[in-house]
Design a protein around this motif. Structure first.
Motif, PDB file in Angstrom:
ATOM      1  N   PHE A  65       0.678  -0.631  -0.356  1.00 17.58           N
ATOM      2  CA  PHE A  65       0.250  -0.008  -0.260  1.00 17.58           C
ATOM      3  C   PHE A  65       0.814   0.852   0.042  1.00 17.58           C
ATOM      4  N   GLY A  66       1.680   1.113   0.531  1.00 16.76           N
ATOM      5  CA  GLY A  66       2.745   2.225   1.292  1.00 16.76           C
ATOM      6  C   GLY A  66       3.461   2.437  -0.176  1.00 16.76           C
ATOM      7  N   ALA A  67       4.012   1.567  -0.683  1.00 18.07           N
ATOM      8  CA  ALA A  67       5.088   1.257  -2.555  1.00 18.07           C
ATOM      9  C   ALA A  67       3.519   2.017  -3.261  1.00 18.07           C
ATOM     10  N   ARG A  68       2.822   1.178  -3.398  1.00 13.77           N
ATOM     11  CA  ARG A  68       1.714   2.243  -4.608  1.00 13.77           C
ATOM     12  C   ARG A  68       1.680   3.993  -4.415  1.00 13.77           C
ATOM     13  N   LEU A  69       1.201   3.786  -3.404  1.00 12.14           N
ATOM     14  CA  LEU A  69       0.612   5.151  -2.736  1.00 12.14           C
ATOM     15  C   LEU A  69       2.182   7.006  -3.399  1.00 12.14           C
ATOM     16  N   GLY A  70       3.212   6.225  -2.413  1.00 14.57           N
ATOM     17  CA  GLY A  70       4.850   7.087  -2.891  1.00 14.57           C
ATOM     18  C   GLY A  70       4.317   6.568  -4.424  1.00 14.57           C
ATOM     19  N   LEU A  71       4.702   5.909  -4.887  1.00 10.07           N
ATOM     20  CA  LEU A  71       5.019   5.742  -6.423  1.00 10.07           C
ATOM     21  C   LEU A  71       4.646   6.526  -7.051  1.00 10.07           C
ATOM     22  N   GLY A  72       3.305   6.409  -7.084  1.00  9.89           N
ATOM     23  CA  GLY A  72       1.950   6.702  -7.756  1.00  9.89           C
ATOM     24  C   GLY A  72       1.649   7.281  -7.495  1.00  9.89           C
ATOM     25  N   LEU A  73       1.261   8.497  -6.449  1.00  9.44           N
ATOM     26  CA  LEU A  73       1.231  10.043  -6.533  1.00  9.44           C
ATOM     27  C   LEU A  73       2.208  10.832  -6.423  1.00  9.44           C
ATOM     28  N   GLY A  74       3.434  10.013  -6.061  1.00 12.44           N
ATOM     29  CA  GLY A  74       4.367  10.902  -6.030  1.00 12.44           C
ATOM     30  C   GLY A  74       5.081  10.631  -7.777  1.00 12.44           C
ATOM     31  N   LEU A  75       5.223   9.836  -8.121  1.00  9.53           N
ATOM     32  CA  LEU A  75       5.256   9.950  -9.643  1.00  9.53           C
ATOM     33  C   LEU A  75       4.713  10.646 -10.892  1.00  9.53           C
ATOM     34  N   GLY A  76       3.418  10.228  -9.991  1.00  6.56           N
ATOM     35  CA  GLY A  76       2.256  11.507 -10.910  1.00  6.56           C
ATOM     36  C   GLY A  76       1.766  12.503 -10.321  1.00  6.56           C
ATOM     37  N   GLY A  77       2.492  13.408  -9.240  1.00  5.08           N
ATOM     38  CA  GLY A  77       2.781  14.653  -8.913  1.00  5.08           C
ATOM     39  C   GLY A  77       3.916  15.602  -9.559  1.00  5.08           C
ATOM     40  N   LEU A  78       4.941  14.419 -10.033  1.00  5.95           N
ATOM     41  CA  LEU A  78       5.563  14.852  -9.993  1.00  5.95           C
ATOM     42  C   LEU A  78       5.245  15.086 -11.536  1.00  5.95           C
ATOM     43  N   LEU A  79       5.393  14.843 -12.838  1.00  5.07           N
ATOM     44  CA  LEU A  79       5.259  14.719 -14.215  1.00  5.07           C
ATOM     45  C   LEU A  79       3.953  15.892 -14.158  1.00  5.07           C
ATOM     46  N   ILE A  80       2.860  15.706 -13.164  1.00  7.33           N
ATOM     47  CA  ILE A  80       2.062  17.278 -13.235  1.00  7.33           C
ATOM     48  C   ILE A  80       2.764  18.288 -13.363  1.00  7.33           C
ATOM     49  N   LEU A  81       3.253  18.639 -11.727  1.00  9.71           N
ATOM     50  CA  LEU A  81       4.656  19.533 -11.482  1.00  9.71           C
ATOM     51  C   LEU A  81       5.511  19.807 -13.099  1.00  9.71           C
TER      52      LEU A  81
END
Length: 369
Positions: A176-192
């Motif tokens: 759960f933590g790995a998916r939360l960190g990678l998914g939202l982290g990488l997705g948010g970075l791409l949006i930024l």
């Protein structure tokens, strides 16, 4: 579930995915969304606007898909791209072929569908040839090469070939933590990265809005396919499956194999075994959406090939896209947005191949002129 309920659900899913694809086609044409165009802008003009648009689409789709998986709206193990096997050579070679082909064919499958809606007969020929080449690579002569020499070269992994699962296995972190960190982290970075200021604010806002709509359409497709279309027991086989998809698994948007299935459905329309599926409805929706946009903008115009050299180049590109798209298990939308939104390792390899193949072909064409 009774047979009547199954038919009703399948029809509902097909109608909704058609409407989603219509929105996708309209938005792509309005915002000039094109991965090949984005790569071309960078190579020729050092203009990153459309690459930022693609980054926005992937970032939104990644955040959306991650949220759906964590919420339980999509069982990631049931998606088309979830497997313990990683056919890395197929992903790479298929990506290279597809990338080179989309440059020769003036755009990927999705782009040619939107061009067809605007009156391009060139796009019609490209789609017909791409569909034939794709079908041959699914079940025909080029399928033999794909299965024997490419698909057989793969890595067998101890878990699904998705980055969160691999990270959790390697580090012992909770999935759960790995998916939360990678998914939202990488997705948010791409949006930024997409929101990085650049000259031409009006153009930037319009393009990024188009990218966001594309990402939201992919997210909605995952929700539709993974939540609404789920069937605990098929009325005949009693198997757990997902309604209206060709594979019986959760699918989103992709536009190479579905074009082949569309041709197959049209050619054998009277055969009751040939059913209308998710991919076919998506293809029809894309053309409908772009046609609506062309009529709304009043820029519908019939277009043809300039000369035989132009025709030959597009035919070669269509063949490469059909073979490459099936071999890589997706196109710039299938692998480049849908699969990567699930953090698929195979999609990263395919995207690298697509970008490399497109860049190499663009530079070759520039040098030969």
């Amino acid at each position: 579930m009774s047979p009547a309920e199954f038919e009703s659900l399948s029809t509902t899913v097909l109608v909704v995915i058609f409407l989603l694809a219509t929105i996708l086609g309209f938005s792509m044409r309005e915002s000039r969304f094109c991965t090949m165009g984005a790569i071309s802008d960078v190579v020729y003009l050092q203009d990153w606007m459309r690459m930022r648009q693609w980054s926005m689409a992937v970032g939104v789709a990644m955040c959306g898909a991650t949220a759906l998986v964590l919420w339980g709206g999509v069982a990631v193990g049931d998606t088309l791209y979830a497997s313990n096997q990683l056919p890395w050579l197929s992903s790479l070679v298929g990506g290279l072929l597809f990338g080179a082909g989309m440059v020769l064919a003036s755009g990927c499958g999705a782009r040619n569908l939107t061009r067809l809606g605007g009156g391009s007969l060139k796009a019609l020929i490209v789609l017909l040839v791409m569909g034939l080449a794709a079908f041959a690579t699914l079940k025909g002569i080029t399928a033999v090469v794909r299965v024997r020499w490419l698909d057989s070269v793969q890595w067998q992994l101890g878990t699904l070939a998705l980055l969160p699962e691999l990270l959790a296995q390697a580090t012992g972190w909770p999935l759960f933590g790995a998916r939360l960190g990678l998914g939202l982290g990488l997705g948010g970075l791409l949006i930024l990265l997409a929101l990085n200021p650049q000259k031409g604010a009006d153009r930037s806002r319009s393009a990024l809005l188009g990218g966001a709509v594309v990402g939201l359409c992919v997210t909605a497709a995952w929700w539709l396919g993974g939540h609404v279309a789920e069937i605990a027991e098929h009325p005949e086989t009693l198997e757990h499956m997902y309604a209206a998809t060709y594979s019986g698994r959760i699918e989103a948007f992709s536009f190479v194999t579905p074009v082949a299935h569309t041709l197959d459905w049209l050619l054998f329309f009277s055969d009751r075994n040939k059913l209308l599926t998710w991919g076919i409805a998506s293809v029809c929706g894309m053309v409908a959406g772009s046609r609506i946009h062309a009529l709304w903008r009043r820029d519908f115009q019939w277009q043809g090939f300039a000369n035989t050299q132009d025709l030959a180049r597009h035919l070669l590109g269509a063949v490469l896209m059909g073979v490459g798209g099936v071999t890589a298990m997706g196109c710039t939308v299938g692998q480049g947005i849908s699969a990567v939104s699930l953090l698929s390792l195979g999609s990263l390899i395919a995207i690298a191949g697509i970008v490399t193949g497109a860049g190499a072909m663009l530079r070759y064409l520039a040098g030969s002129e």
